[in-house]
Design a protein around this motif. Structure first.
Motif, PDB file in Angstrom:
ATOM      1  N   MET A  85       3.949  -1.605 -10.168  1.00  0.00           N
ATOM      2  CA  MET A  85       4.937  -2.009  -9.178  1.00  0.00           C
ATOM      3  C   MET A  85       6.333  -1.520  -9.519  1.00  0.00           C
ATOM      4  SD  MET A  85       3.497  -3.495  -6.655  1.00  0.00           S
ATOM      5  CE  MET A  85       5.063  -3.915  -5.900  1.00  0.00           C
ATOM      6  N   VAL A  86       6.680  -1.539 -10.810  1.00  0.00           N
ATOM      7  CA  VAL A  86       8.028  -1.161 -11.254  1.00  0.00           C
ATOM      8  C   VAL A  86       7.906  -0.205 -12.430  1.00  0.00           C
ATOM      9  CG1 VAL A  86      10.224  -1.972 -12.217  1.00  0.00           C
ATOM     10  CG2 VAL A  86       9.012  -3.362 -10.511  1.00  0.00           C
ATOM     11  N   GLY A  87       8.588   0.927 -12.353  1.00  0.00           N
ATOM     12  CA  GLY A  87       8.574   1.866 -13.466  1.00  0.00           C
ATOM     13  C   GLY A  87       7.182   2.422 -13.700  1.00  0.00           C
ATOM     14  N   ASP A  88       6.897   2.739 -14.971  1.00  0.00           N
ATOM     15  CA  ASP A  88       5.599   3.328 -15.304  1.00  0.00           C
ATOM     16  C   ASP A  88       4.820   2.478 -16.300  1.00  0.00           C
ATOM     17  OD1 ASP A  88       7.136   3.723 -17.555  1.00  0.00           O
ATOM     18  OD2 ASP A  88       6.992   5.907 -17.568  1.00  0.00           O
ATOM     19  N   ALA A  89       5.061   1.157 -16.258  1.00  0.00           N
ATOM     20  CA  ALA A  89       4.338   0.248 -17.150  1.00  0.00           C
ATOM     21  C   ALA A  89       4.155  -1.107 -16.478  1.00  0.00           C
ATOM     22  CB  ALA A  89       5.095   0.088 -18.482  1.00  0.00           C
TER      23      ALA A  89
ATOM     24  N   TRP B 109      -4.981   0.016  -7.217  1.00  0.00           N
ATOM     25  CA  TRP B 109      -4.055  -0.581  -8.199  1.00  0.00           C
ATOM     26  C   TRP B 109      -4.690  -1.789  -8.881  1.00  0.00           C
ATOM     27  CZ3 TRP B 109      -1.892  -5.487  -6.958  1.00  0.00           C
ATOM     28  CH2 TRP B 109      -0.933  -5.961  -7.850  1.00  0.00           C
ATOM     29  N   GLN B 110      -5.322  -2.665  -8.102  1.00  0.00           N
ATOM     30  CA  GLN B 110      -5.959  -3.841  -8.680  1.00  0.00           C
ATOM     31  C   GLN B 110      -7.096  -3.450  -9.630  1.00  0.00           C
ATOM     32  OE1 GLN B 110      -7.154  -7.779  -9.548  1.00  0.00           O
ATOM     33  NE2 GLN B 110      -5.233  -6.833  -8.935  1.00  0.00           N
TER      34      GLN B 110
ATOM     35  N   ASP C 175       0.828  -1.204   0.000  1.00  0.00           N
ATOM     36  CA  ASP C 175       0.000   0.000   0.000  1.00  0.00           C
ATOM     37  C   ASP C 175       0.863   1.254   0.000  1.00  0.00           C
ATOM     38  OD1 ASP C 175      -2.922   0.537   0.069  1.00  0.00           O
ATOM     39  OD2 ASP C 175      -2.377   1.774   1.803  1.00  0.00           O
ATOM     40  N   THR C 176       1.933   1.231   0.776  1.00  0.00           N
ATOM     41  CA  THR C 176       2.856   2.364   0.795  1.00  0.00           C
ATOM     42  C   THR C 176       3.579   2.505  -0.534  1.00  0.00           C
ATOM     43  OG1 THR C 176       3.194   2.157   3.180  1.00  0.00           O
ATOM     44  CG2 THR C 176       4.884   3.333   1.946  1.00  0.00           C
ATOM     45  N   HIS C 177       4.027   1.372  -1.082  1.00  0.00           N
ATOM     46  CA  HIS C 177       4.751   1.402  -2.352  1.00  0.00           C
ATOM     47  C   HIS C 177       3.884   1.955  -3.475  1.00  0.00           C
ATOM     48  CE1 HIS C 177       7.727   0.123  -5.312  1.00  0.00           C
ATOM     49  NE2 HIS C 177       6.763  -0.471  -5.997  1.00  0.00           N
ATOM     50  N   LEU C 178       2.590   1.646  -3.440  1.00  0.00           N
ATOM     51  CA  LEU C 178       1.679   2.025  -4.531  1.00  0.00           C
ATOM     52  C   LEU C 178       1.013   3.380  -4.306  1.00  0.00           C
ATOM     53  CD1 LEU C 178       0.061  -1.478  -5.027  1.00  0.00           C
ATOM     54  CD2 LEU C 178       1.456  -0.273  -6.730  1.00  0.00           C
TER      55      LEU C 178
ATOM     56  N   ALA D  41       6.003  -8.283 -12.326  1.00  0.00           N
ATOM     57  CA  ALA D  41       5.845  -8.031 -10.896  1.00  0.00           C
ATOM     58  C   ALA D  41       4.384  -7.740 -10.567  1.00  0.00           C
ATOM     59  CB  ALA D  41       6.733  -6.875 -10.459  1.00  0.00           C
ATOM     60  N   ASP D  42       3.714  -6.958 -11.400  1.00  0.00           N
ATOM     61  CA  ASP D  42       2.301  -6.679 -11.183  1.00  0.00           C
ATOM     62  C   ASP D  42       1.478  -7.958 -11.244  1.00  0.00           C
ATOM     63  OD1 ASP D  42       2.035  -3.568 -11.212  1.00  0.00           O
ATOM     64  OD2 ASP D  42       3.287  -4.011 -12.945  1.00  0.00           O
ATOM     65  N   ILE D  43       1.731  -8.786 -12.237  1.00  0.00           N
ATOM     66  CA  ILE D  43       0.955 -10.016 -12.409  1.00  0.00           C
ATOM     67  C   ILE D  43       1.177 -10.957 -11.239  1.00  0.00           C
ATOM     68  CG2 ILE D  43       0.692 -12.062 -13.877  1.00  0.00           C
ATOM     69  CD1 ILE D  43       1.386 -10.217 -16.262  1.00  0.00           C
TER      70      ILE D  43
END
Length: 229
Positions: free
Chosen positions: A154-158, A189-190, A145-148, A162-164
């Motif tokens: 999750m990583v970069g802007d695409a 995010w989900q 939650d903090t990271h998002l 990691a997201d999956i």
């Protein structure tokens, strides 16, 4: 040569692979393995994966199990940006995938097993296990939650693997009672993935259709011990 993917349509781990394959444009042949009927423990399947778990990839003589490893194999095969667009991003993608396996998805799997045992096999929940895994889920979800808080992915802007990987537990959380709704950035995010990644929404529907059928047909007396990973 056709790439075969063995798995149960109700599995969040299979969902990770089928969604990634669709996103990357990789043609796969699905081979259904009914985990609820114990089909992952037949002699033939155990030759593919001695652990009796799905999904499994078979690409000619290459056999790979574990969804994260399968997705890395497919992404390398087609040089996909789902691995990350720079070397730094690639290491960060791997970091989150490894973290997901050890600190995140494993606890949702245990919670699902408790739900399946109680709902489909008539076994009482082990409350000590439920309490332990729920605490660990909350701890990990707080990190996410903090990271998002100020990012879309999750990583970069695409979108990346990691997201999956990290989105997989959402496949069953409304059944198991995982406390994801306590974390607004995680939920946002989900929902963003469901709205912007058609393959993720489509594979959610596959899981729901399969699980609806299981719930309708299940007999707690005859239901086998196999559970979805």
């Amino acid at each position: 040569m056709t790439i075969k993917i063995y798995g149960d349509p109700g599995s969040g781990s299979l969902r990770r692979v089928t969604a990634a394959a669709k996103i990357m444009g990789v043609d796969i042949q699905r081979v259904n393995i009914d985990l609820f009927k114990g089909e992952s423990h037949t002699p033939g399947f155990l030759q593919l994966n001695p652990h009796g778990l799905t999904p499994v990839l078979q690409d000619g003589d290459t056999v790979i199990w574990e969804a994260s490893a399968i997705n890395l194999y497919l992404a390398e095969k087609v040089d996909s940006d789902l691995l990350g667009r720079t070397q730094a991003e690639r290491f960060e993608v791997l970091q989150w995938m490894f973290w997901s396996g050890e600190q995140w998805r494993v606890f949702s799997t245990l919670l699902f097993n408790e739900w399946a045992g109680a709902t489909l096999m008539g076994k009482p929940r082990t409350e000590a296990i439920v309490d332990l895994v729920t605490t660990n889920i909350r701890n990990a979800a707080a990190v996410l939650d903090t990271h998002l808080e100020k990012r879309n992915f999750m990583v970069g802007d695409a979108l990346t693997l990691a997201d999956i990987d990290i989105a997989a537990p959402f496949s069953q959380h409304k059944r198991t009672g995982a406390p994801f709704d306590e974390f607004p950035n995680l939920i946002a995010w989900q929902e963003r993935l469901l709205q912007t990644v058609p393959a993720w929404a489509a594979t959610r529907d596959d899981v729901e259709q399969r699980m609806t059928g299981v719930l309708r047909a299940a007999d707690p007396v005859d239901f086998p011990k196999a559970v979805l990973k």
